[in-house]
Design a protein around this motif. Structure first.
Motif, short mmCIF file in Angstrom:
data_model
loop_
_atom_site.label_atom_id
_atom_site.label_comp_id
_atom_site.label_asym_id
_atom_site.label_seq_id
_atom_site.Cartn_x
_atom_site.Cartn_y
_atom_site.Cartn_z
N LEU A 1 -23.48 -33.55 14.01
CA LEU A 1 -24.80 -34.02 13.55
C LEU A 1 -25.51 -32.95 12.74
O LEU A 1 -26.09 -33.24 11.68
CB LEU A 1 -25.65 -34.42 14.75
CG LEU A 1 -27.04 -34.97 14.41
CD1 LEU A 1 -26.94 -36.24 13.56
CD2 LEU A 1 -27.85 -35.25 15.68
N ILE A 2 -25.46 -31.72 13.21
CA ILE A 2 -26.13 -30.62 12.50
C ILE A 2 -25.56 -30.47 11.09
O ILE A 2 -26.30 -30.34 10.11
CB ILE A 2 -25.99 -29.30 13.29
CG1 ILE A 2 -26.81 -29.38 14.59
CG2 ILE A 2 -26.46 -28.11 12.45
CD1 ILE A 2 -26.51 -28.27 15.58
N LYS A 3 -24.25 -30.48 10.97
CA LYS A 3 -23.60 -30.34 9.66
C LYS A 3 -23.98 -31.48 8.72
O LYS A 3 -24.27 -31.26 7.53
CB LYS A 3 -22.08 -30.30 9.83
CG LYS A 3 -21.56 -29.03 10.45
CD LYS A 3 -21.17 -27.99 9.43
CE LYS A 3 -19.90 -28.35 8.69
NZ LYS A 3 -19.46 -27.27 7.79
N LEU A 4 -23.97 -32.70 9.24
CA LEU A 4 -24.24 -33.86 8.39
C LEU A 4 -25.68 -33.85 7.87
O LEU A 4 -25.95 -34.31 6.76
CB LEU A 4 -23.97 -35.16 9.16
CG LEU A 4 -22.51 -35.41 9.54
CD1 LEU A 4 -22.38 -36.71 10.31
CD2 LEU A 4 -21.62 -35.46 8.30
N VAL A 5 -26.59 -33.31 8.67
CA VAL A 5 -27.99 -33.22 8.25
C VAL A 5 -28.20 -32.05 7.30
O VAL A 5 -28.77 -32.20 6.21
CB VAL A 5 -28.92 -33.07 9.48
CG1 VAL A 5 -30.35 -32.73 9.04
CG2 VAL A 5 -28.92 -34.35 10.30
N LYS A 6 -27.75 -30.87 7.69
CA LYS A 6 -28.08 -29.65 6.96
C LYS A 6 -27.20 -29.39 5.73
O LYS A 6 -27.66 -28.80 4.75
CB LYS A 6 -28.02 -28.45 7.90
CG LYS A 6 -29.13 -28.45 8.96
CD LYS A 6 -29.06 -27.20 9.82
CE LYS A 6 -30.28 -27.08 10.73
NZ LYS A 6 -31.51 -26.78 9.99
N GLU A 7 -25.94 -29.82 5.78
CA GLU A 7 -25.03 -29.49 4.68
C GLU A 7 -24.60 -30.71 3.86
O GLU A 7 -24.29 -30.57 2.68
CB GLU A 7 -23.80 -28.77 5.23
CG GLU A 7 -24.13 -27.43 5.89
CD GLU A 7 -22.90 -26.69 6.37
OE1 GLU A 7 -21.81 -26.95 5.83
OE2 GLU A 7 -23.04 -25.86 7.29
N TYR A 8 -24.55 -31.89 4.50
CA TYR A 8 -24.12 -33.09 3.79
C TYR A 8 -25.30 -33.91 3.28
O TYR A 8 -25.11 -34.84 2.50
CB TYR A 8 -23.25 -33.97 4.71
CG TYR A 8 -21.86 -33.43 4.93
CD1 TYR A 8 -20.75 -34.14 4.51
CD2 TYR A 8 -21.65 -32.21 5.58
CE1 TYR A 8 -19.46 -33.67 4.74
CE2 TYR A 8 -20.38 -31.73 5.82
CZ TYR A 8 -19.29 -32.45 5.39
OH TYR A 8 -18.02 -31.97 5.61
N ASN A 9 -26.50 -33.57 3.75
CA ASN A 9 -27.72 -34.26 3.34
C ASN A 9 -27.65 -35.77 3.56
O ASN A 9 -28.14 -36.56 2.74
CB ASN A 9 -28.03 -33.96 1.87
CG ASN A 9 -28.31 -32.49 1.63
OD1 ASN A 9 -29.05 -31.85 2.39
ND2 ASN A 9 -27.69 -31.93 0.61
N LEU A 10 -27.03 -36.16 4.66
CA LEU A 10 -26.99 -37.57 5.03
C LEU A 10 -28.16 -37.88 5.97
O LEU A 10 -28.67 -37.01 6.67
CB LEU A 10 -25.67 -37.89 5.74
CG LEU A 10 -24.42 -37.86 4.86
CD1 LEU A 10 -23.17 -37.94 5.73
CD2 LEU A 10 -24.42 -39.00 3.86
N ARG A 11 -28.57 -39.13 5.97
CA ARG A 11 -29.67 -39.58 6.84
C ARG A 11 -29.06 -40.29 8.05
O ARG A 11 -28.70 -41.46 7.97
CB ARG A 11 -30.59 -40.54 6.09
CG ARG A 11 -31.22 -39.96 4.82
CD ARG A 11 -31.93 -41.06 4.04
NE ARG A 11 -31.01 -42.15 3.72
CZ ARG A 11 -31.40 -43.39 3.42
NH1 ARG A 11 -32.68 -43.71 3.41
NH2 ARG A 11 -30.50 -44.33 3.14
N PRO A 12 -28.94 -39.59 9.16
CA PRO A 12 -28.25 -40.19 10.30
C PRO A 12 -29.18 -40.90 11.29
O PRO A 12 -30.36 -40.57 11.41
CB PRO A 12 -27.61 -38.98 10.99
CG PRO A 12 -28.55 -37.86 10.68
CD PRO A 12 -29.23 -38.18 9.38
#
Length: 351
Positions: free
Chosen positions: A77-88
């Motif tokens: 979750l951290i990676k997807l928010v901070k590095e992938y800029n996805l809205r989870p």
């Protein structure tokens, strides 16, 4: 009991054989598969670019991320928010046997990241019946936690469908991802479970079980690069195990250090396997599986982690020591309605 000298699969595992050095046929086959493997994503940027097409399909969320409260899903979750800029949209399934620390970890992380969190706590009747019927059955080669993992997998799909999300990225390890991709095991599990649920005469449970697994028709499970390179199929939900890619490593200690930079992650007091954040029912499921069939679903997962170089054989053997808290197995068996004295070893390949 004889176990593979390279991985940890035992002689009771279906279809296993050993060479003169004690190495199992699955390890040998894995070496061949690696040579013949379809080219996967070589860099993280390549993966990020492929995920761009999933942005803004939904007005509010790009991806559903199941959270167990453990380090793997938290890191995802951290990676997807901070590095992938996805809205989870984060999702936690509380089956009634989760430790409160795991639930609190999910809450704290989502607060730190300002991410919406959905927690579902379905009634326990279905799962208690599932565990009871499994433990009392004579079906060989169907680890209890493997069946339960499929139910949790389906629950995440249900949430994604409810919110109109077309992408699910979970924190499955390489071992878990390979187990879930094993179509032979999946088909055998379904056949056995259909037989078990029909034979027990519980029509209501059988119909609910069938209804749940019918939802898999809406799922594409990531298997190769092309699954993400294709255009988005708006009639399907793509499920991607985040750690299946070679640049993502399930190093528990490293991940723990990284996620604690974001929030105060806490380890639950006891869990099986050690260094994980799993529900209490794992103790009973593993205890019974190892009596009945001589192995559990985590033996399969960790064997794959050893082959992929994610963990040493020595660490796996240590993590998989079953040492439940005093009285835990008996308490859980009583709650499910299983007589532990009736659990006996099964004959290999008997269904």
């Amino acid at each position: 009991m004889k176990i593979c000298t390279k991985c940890i699969l035992p002689e009771t595992y279906p279809g296993i054989s050993f060479d003169e050095n004690g190495v199992c046929n699955f390890c040998k086959e894995d070496e061949v598969k690696k040579k013949e493997a379809i080219v996967n994503f070589q860099t993280e940027n390549e993966l990020k670019n492929c995920l761009e097409k999933y942005k803004n399909i939904n007005k509010k969320y790009d991806v559903l991320v199941p959270l167990s409260g453990g380090v793997d899903s938290a890191h995802t979750l951290i990676k997807l928010v901070k590095e992938y800029n996805l809205r989870p949209l984060a999702y936690h399934n509380d089956n009634g046997y989760e430790h409160e620390t795991a639930v609190n970890n999910a809450r704290k992380l989502c607060k730190a990241l300002d991410v919406d969190l959905v927690i579902t706590q379905p009634g326990s009747t279905f799962l208690k019946k599932l565990w009871k019927y499994l433990h009392e059955s004579k079906a060989y080669g169907i680890p209890s936690c493997y069946v339960c993992a499929n139910i949790i997998f389906i629950s995440a799909v249900e949430v994604a469908e409810r919110y109109g999300i077309k992408l699910v990225i979970n924190g499955y390890s390489k071992g878990q991802a390979q187990v879930m991709k094993d179509t032979v095991m999946g088909v055998n599990m379904l056949k056995a479970m259909y037989q078990i649920t029909r034979n027990n005469g519980d029509k209501e449970f059988y119909e609910e079980f069938v209804e749940k697994f019918e939802k898999l028709s809406k799922v594409i499970t990531y298997r190769e690069k092309e699954d993400l390179k294709k255009n988005v199929d708006l009639d399907k939900i793509l499920v991607v195990p985040f750690f299946i890619f070679k640049f993502n490593k399930t190093d528990k200690e490293m991940l723990k250090s990284e996620i604690r930079k974001v929030f105060n992650w806490e380890h639950i007091p006891y869990s099986f396997p050690s260094r994980t954040t799993n529900c209490r029912m794992n103790w009973l499921n593993t205890y019974i599986d190892r009596i009945k069939i001589g192995y559990c679903s985590y033996d399969i997962e960790f064997a794959e982690l050893i082959r992929s170089g994610e963990i040493t054989r020595e660490q796996a053997l240590e993590d998989l020591i079953l040492n439940p808290p005093e009285g835990m197995v008996e308490k859980l068996a009583d709650e499910v309605g299983v007589n532990l004295n009736s659990i006996k070893p099964l004959t290999k390949n008997k269904v």
